[in-house]
Design an enzyme around this catalytic site. Structure first.
Site, PDB file in Angstrom:
ATOM      1  CE1 TYR A  68      -3.444  -2.049   5.554  1.00 16.49           C
ATOM      2  CE2 TYR A  68      -3.371   0.225   4.771  1.00 16.49           C
ATOM      3  CZ  TYR A  68      -3.523  -1.130   4.507  1.00 16.49           C
ATOM      4  OH  TYR A  68      -3.758  -1.573   3.237  1.00 16.49           O
TER       5      TYR A  68
ATOM      6  CB  SER B  68      -0.852  -0.003   1.272  1.00 17.72           C
ATOM      7  OG  SER B  68      -1.468   1.250   1.479  1.00 17.72           O
TER       8      SER B  68
HETATM    9  N1  LIG Z   1      -8.675  -0.866  -0.562  1.00 21.09           N
HETATM   10  C1  LIG Z   1      -7.624  -0.058  -0.438  1.00 21.09           C
HETATM   11  O1  LIG Z   1      -7.744   1.170  -0.347  1.00 21.09           O
HETATM   12  C2  LIG Z   1      -6.236  -0.640  -0.434  1.00 21.09           C
HETATM   13  C3  LIG Z   1      -5.183   0.216  -0.719  1.00 21.09           C
HETATM   14  C4  LIG Z   1      -3.880  -0.274  -0.712  1.00 21.09           C
HETATM   15  C5  LIG Z   1      -3.650  -1.603  -0.422  1.00 21.09           C
HETATM   16  N2  LIG Z   1      -4.687  -2.424  -0.127  1.00 21.09           N
HETATM   17  C6  LIG Z   1      -4.366  -3.815   0.192  1.00 21.09           C
HETATM   18  O2  LIG Z   1      -4.870  -4.623  -0.853  1.00 21.09           O
HETATM   19  C7  LIG Z   1      -5.258  -5.902  -0.353  1.00 21.09           C
HETATM   20  C8  LIG Z   1      -6.707  -6.175  -0.725  1.00 21.09           C
HETATM   21  O3  LIG Z   1      -7.508  -5.106  -0.250  1.00 21.09           O
HETATM   22  P1  LIG Z   1      -9.047  -4.967  -0.645  1.00 21.09           P
HETATM   23  O4  LIG Z   1      -9.361  -3.527  -0.670  1.00 21.09           O
HETATM   24  O5  LIG Z   1      -9.379  -5.810  -1.813  1.00 21.09           O
HETATM   25  O6  LIG Z   1      -9.702  -5.565   0.697  1.00 21.09           O
HETATM   26  P2  LIG Z   1     -10.988  -6.466   0.945  1.00 21.09           P
HETATM   27  O7  LIG Z   1     -12.022  -6.242  -0.095  1.00 21.09           O
HETATM   28  O8  LIG Z   1     -11.339  -6.240   2.381  1.00 21.09           O
HETATM   29  O9  LIG Z   1     -10.414  -7.948   0.750  1.00 21.09           O
HETATM   30  C9  LIG Z   1      -9.571  -8.555   1.671  1.00 21.09           C
HETATM   31  C10 LIG Z   1      -9.453 -10.019   1.308  1.00 21.09           C
HETATM   32  O10 LIG Z   1      -8.607 -10.664   2.262  1.00 21.09           O
HETATM   33  C11 LIG Z   1      -9.256 -11.871   2.688  1.00 21.09           C
HETATM   34  N3  LIG Z   1      -8.834 -12.197   4.042  1.00 21.09           N
HETATM   35  C12 LIG Z   1      -9.010 -11.453   5.178  1.00 21.09           C
HETATM   36  N4  LIG Z   1      -8.533 -12.125   6.224  1.00 21.09           N
HETATM   37  C13 LIG Z   1      -8.057 -13.312   5.750  1.00 21.09           C
HETATM   38  C14 LIG Z   1      -7.457 -14.442   6.355  1.00 21.09           C
HETATM   39  N5  LIG Z   1      -7.233 -14.490   7.682  1.00 21.09           N
HETATM   40  N6  LIG Z   1      -7.106 -15.492   5.567  1.00 21.09           N
HETATM   41  C15 LIG Z   1      -7.332 -15.452   4.245  1.00 21.09           C
HETATM   42  N7  LIG Z   1      -7.882 -14.410   3.613  1.00 21.09           N
HETATM   43  C16 LIG Z   1      -8.243 -13.364   4.369  1.00 21.09           C
HETATM   44  C17 LIG Z   1     -10.735 -11.553   2.597  1.00 21.09           C
HETATM   45  O11 LIG Z   1     -11.482 -12.733   2.397  1.00 21.09           O
HETATM   46  P3  LIG Z   1     -12.207 -13.612   3.518  1.00 21.09           P
HETATM   47  O12 LIG Z   1     -12.800 -12.643   4.513  1.00 21.09           O
HETATM   48  O13 LIG Z   1     -13.206 -14.388   2.741  1.00 21.09           O
HETATM   49  O14 LIG Z   1     -11.124 -14.460   4.105  1.00 21.09           O
HETATM   50  C18 LIG Z   1     -10.792 -10.727   1.324  1.00 21.09           C
HETATM   51  O15 LIG Z   1     -10.877 -11.586   0.201  1.00 21.09           O
HETATM   52  C19 LIG Z   1      -4.985  -5.846   1.155  1.00 21.09           C
HETATM   53  O16 LIG Z   1      -3.724  -6.413   1.401  1.00 21.09           O
HETATM   54  C20 LIG Z   1      -4.980  -4.364   1.456  1.00 21.09           C
HETATM   55  O17 LIG Z   1      -4.221  -4.086   2.604  1.00 21.09           O
HETATM   56  C21 LIG Z   1      -5.978  -1.982  -0.141  1.00 21.09           C
END
Ligand SMILES: NC(=O)c1ccc[n+]([C@@H]2O[C@H](COP(=O)([O-])OP(=O)(O)OC[C@H]3O[C@@H](n4cnc5c(N)ncnc54)[C@H](OP(=O)(O)O)[C@@H]3O)[C@@H](O)[C@H]2O)c1
Length: 251
Positions: A150, A137
């Site tokens: 975070y 991120s």
């Molecule tokens: N959205 C943003 O603004 C943003 C920006 C920069 C970076 N990121 C990073 O990008 C990645 C994805 O973010 P996103 O926005 O797509 O988030 P999201 O929609 O909340 O998705 C998170 C995913 O992680 C899975 N997960 C959570 N806990 C888990 C566990 N213990 N074991 C296995 N899977 C798990 C969830 O699935 P289940 O609950 O089904 O397990 C879900 O599929 C993350 O690493 C986040 O930090 C996000």
């Protein structure tokens, strides 16, 4: 890495929503075989029916789950790319008031989850060549007030990725870091703010945030470079978000 005569095969963690699901869709559309993993079976099944990806339920914080996931991957065709995407944020509290349990959960999921999955799949990637991609991120690059939990875990993932790249010098493994700014996914901010939909929606108001497909696009780009090219770090932000604390909003 480079295509042979068979489709390349990727494992995408956190595939049940947001960036992970978009990455599965994109890689399938680009001709990859994909194993999609997360904890929620129903969502994975729906994604599998839609895209032809293979669903495997696993919690990346659990040793046994990740061992079984790696066993499945190895038994069914091995791997060309690991996309470490599972992760997330909890809370936005100042250090003085931060919740220890939320920090622990963030470390378990983002840092140790990525380490556990990477360690499990690295032997096959070293053996036949392949990519380790880590979704960090812009939080990994700069602090912001309220963000220490975070930003800390994402910075730790960045160190993991960079150190691994250095340790694998001379081996046929690329280590790639993709660092997005604000991405309007359906769950990221909802999870961060404990289900407070109004607070979550406010994160993306008054400007055009990235969407999950924008990030899937740069992931596909990085994985699609020729084998001598390593995208070390790809930073992608909404145009309006010039740094972690300045977003040009319309009002
Ligand atoms: N959205 C943003 O603004 C943003 C920006 C920069 C970076 N990121 C990073 O990008 C990645 C994805 O973010 P996103 O926005 O797509 O988030 P999201 O929609 O909340 O998705 C998170 C995913 O992680 C899975 N997960 C959570 N806990 C888990 C566990 N213990 N074991 C296995 N899977 C798990 C969830 O699935 P289940 O609950 O089904 O397990 C879900 O599929 C993350 O690493 C986040 O930090 C996000």
């Amino acid at each position: 890495m480079p295509p042979t005569d068979r489709p390349r095969r990727a494992l995408v963690t956190g595939a049940s929503s947001g960036i992970g699901a978009a990455t599965v869709r994109r890689l399938r559309a680009d001709g990859w075989d994909v194993v999609a993993t997360a904890r929620r079976a129903d969502r994975l099944e729906a994604l599998a029916a839609e895209t032809g990806a293979v669903p495997v339920v696993a919690d990346v914080t659990k040793d046994d789950d990740v061992a079984a996931l790696a066993e499945h991957v190895l038994a069914t065709g091995g791997l060309d790319a690991l996309v470490n995407n599972a992760g997330g944020a909890l809370g936005l509290d100042p250090v003085a008031d931060a919740d220890l349990e939320q920090w622990r959960t963030m470390y378990e999921l983002n840092v140790l989850g990525t380490l556990r999955v990477t360690q499990a799949l690295l032997p096959t990637l070293r053996e036949r060549g392949g990519d380790v991609l880590v979704l960090t991120s812009t939080a990994a690059l700069d602090p912001y007030v309220g963000g220490a939990g975070y930003t800390g875990v994402k910075a730790a993932e960045q160190m993991l990725a960079t150190t691994l790249r250095w340790e694998l010098a001379g081996e046929p493994v690329r280590v790639i870091q993709v660092a997005p700014g604000a991405v309007a996914t359906e769950e990221f901010s909802l999870v961060r703010f404990g289900g407070d939909a109004e607070r979550a929606a406010a994160v993306y108001q008054g400007y055009e945030p990235l969407v999950a497909d924008d990030v899937a696009d740069v992931i596909a780009f990085a994985l699609g470079r020729p084998p001598h090219v390593n995208v070390d770090l790809l930073v992608v932000r909404p145009r309006a978000q010039v740094n972690n604390w300045t977003t040009a909003r319309r009002d």
